[in-house]
Enzyme design. Structure first.
Site, short mmCIF file in Angstrom:
data_model
loop_
_atom_site.label_atom_id
_atom_site.label_comp_id
_atom_site.label_asym_id
_atom_site.label_seq_id
_atom_site.Cartn_x
_atom_site.Cartn_y
_atom_site.Cartn_z
N GLU A 72 -5.10 -8.51 0.72
CA GLU A 72 -5.82 -8.17 1.95
C GLU A 72 -7.30 -8.00 1.64
OE1 GLU A 72 -4.48 -4.87 4.32
OE2 GLU A 72 -2.36 -5.37 4.02
N GLU A 119 0.80 -1.22 0.00
CA GLU A 119 0.00 0.00 0.00
C GLU A 119 0.84 1.28 0.00
OE1 GLU A 119 -4.19 -1.49 1.97
OE2 GLU A 119 -2.81 -0.36 3.25
#
Length: 428
Positions: A333, A161
């Site tokens: 995720e 991320e």
């Protein structure tokens, strides 16, 4: 169409969120260890977290009990290079060698994330990702870990991320190092991270002892899905509209396609030659779609993070990202924070999470059934842990952690996930 027989059924965790042992084994401080005071709810910290550093052998047994065939972990960079860019902490390296060896012994495929937000404090003090030398340093760090682990680690993820640790950490001041820099500095940081990614991929390709599978894991924030007010093409165009460093396009177009968009003059053609290295899969983290008609309607279902529950997001994200980037899809995720607690029977009953998992994986399977090559799904996360600036209030885990005693309890959702895995997603 069933998921592939080698489908990666995974759970994930990050070093700064679960390891603890922040001064043990020669580890140095990272920015979450050292800079959190005044920024984290209840003035909590990650110094102990889940004490995974000391309890990892028992934790790995829980992975086996849950039935997963893969485990995504991240390396604590400050445990490997605690004081400077040249001094390797061999005790820290051994921790990961031992972890990987145990995973392989139990038949669990390790997936190694090299950077999950925990910048060493010494590097932060000389500018962190603002300093162009961070590119050289990350290349050296990658080589250290590849030399140590690549005889058993096949799957590598360079960055987790980047939208979050760059935009939220350096621009909005919501995550470590809690800075608020100008847009031009964010462009400089983004360039350094992209160059570090490209150099790291090349090191993995050149040095790995077994043939590697390499990707990076942006978040799919900004995903817009079709609805009564927009067509599929309009949803796709909205999803990939330039929106700055918080968008997947900002990162993925240069990294995967070797392309920059109009106005992206801070990347040169020579930069792109380094940044764009061949990848084996497109990994991403996805929790919610961003449709106003879903997120703003009265009474919309929410997790305890306040995030909307929108299961079709897995279908459309897999479809859209495969269409744009042409790579197999790995969900790194997906999960929910829930109001979990121990019942009188000593168990943790979390039916909302069970339904969340079944619904989201069902939509992912629909994408797979329609021809999108999906190679794996990783539930976030393995066990309750330190949820960054939220401290310990939010519980994402399939395993409940009592932070006072460090007792672990498999939640009902852990067993439900095991049942899904045993049927390879056929019992959804």
């Amino acid at each position: 169409m069933a998921f592939d027989k080698n489908f990666l059924w995974c759970v994930g965790g990050a070093a700064a969120q679960q390891d603890g042992g922040y001064l043990d084994g020669g580890k140095g401080l990272n920015i979450w260890d050292a800079l959190g005071e005044g920024h984290i709810k209840n003035n909590e910290n990650c110094h102990v977290a889940c004490d995974h550093y000391h309890r990892w052998k028992d934790d790995v047994k829980l992975l086996k009990e849950m039935g997963v065939n893969s485990y995504r972990f991240s390396v604590s960079l400050a445990r490997i290079y605690p004081t400077d860019e040249f001094t390797v902490n061999e005790e820290g390296v051994k921790f990961y060698i031992d972890l990987v060896n145990e995973l392989k012994t139990l038949g669990i495929e390790p997936i190694c994330t090299l950077y999950h937000w925990d910048l060493p404090l010494w590097l932060h003090r000389i500018g962190g990702w603002k300093n162009a030398k961070s590119v050289d340093w990350f290349e050296r760090f990658t080589e250290t870990m590849v030399n140590a682990l690549s005889d058993k680690v096949k799957y590598w993820i360079t960055f987790n991320e980047p939208q979050c640790f760059v935009r939220l950490g350096y621009y909005l001041g919501m995550l470590a190092p809690w800075e608020k820099n100008c847009e031009s500095e964010i462009e400089n940081i983004s360039r350094n991270v992209m160059l570090a990614h490209g150099r790291a991929v090349k090191v993995i390709r050149d040095k790995a002892k077994i043939t590697p599978m390499v990707g990076f894991a942006p978040t799919a924030g900004g995903l817009v899905t079709p609805s009564p007010v927009r067509t599929e093409q309009q949803a796709y165009d909205h999803t990939f509209a330039p929106r700055g460093s918080g968008s997947a396009m900002w990162w993925s177009d240069p990294i995967v396609l070797g392309k920059k968009w109009d106005g992206c003059d801070w990347l040169s053609d020579d930069d792109l030659k380094i940044i764009c290295q061949p990848l084996d899969f497109y990994a991403f983290n996805i929790y919610v779609s961003a449709n106003p008609e879903e997120t703003e309607c009265a009474g919309a279902p929410l997790t305890t993070m306040g995030w909307n529950i929108t299961p079709p997001c897995l279908y459309w994200s897999a479809k859209f990202f495969h269409k744009r980037y042409g790579l197999p899809i790995l969900i790194t995720e997906n999960g929910m924070a829930n109001m979990d607690f121990v019942y009188d029977d000593g168990k943790v009953h979390d039916p909302q999470r069970i339904e969340y998992l079944r619904a989201h994986i069902r939509w992912l399977k629909k994408a797979n059934d329609e021809g999108v090559p999906v190679i794996g799904y990783s539930c976030w996360c393995f066990m309750d842990n330190f949820e960054w600036a939220e401290g310990y209030e939010k519980r994402f885990g399939l395993v409940y952690v009592d932070y006072n005693t460090q007792e672990r309890i498999l939640k009902d959702s852990a067993y439900a996930y095991r049942d899904i895995i045993q049927s390879n997603g056929e019992n959804l």
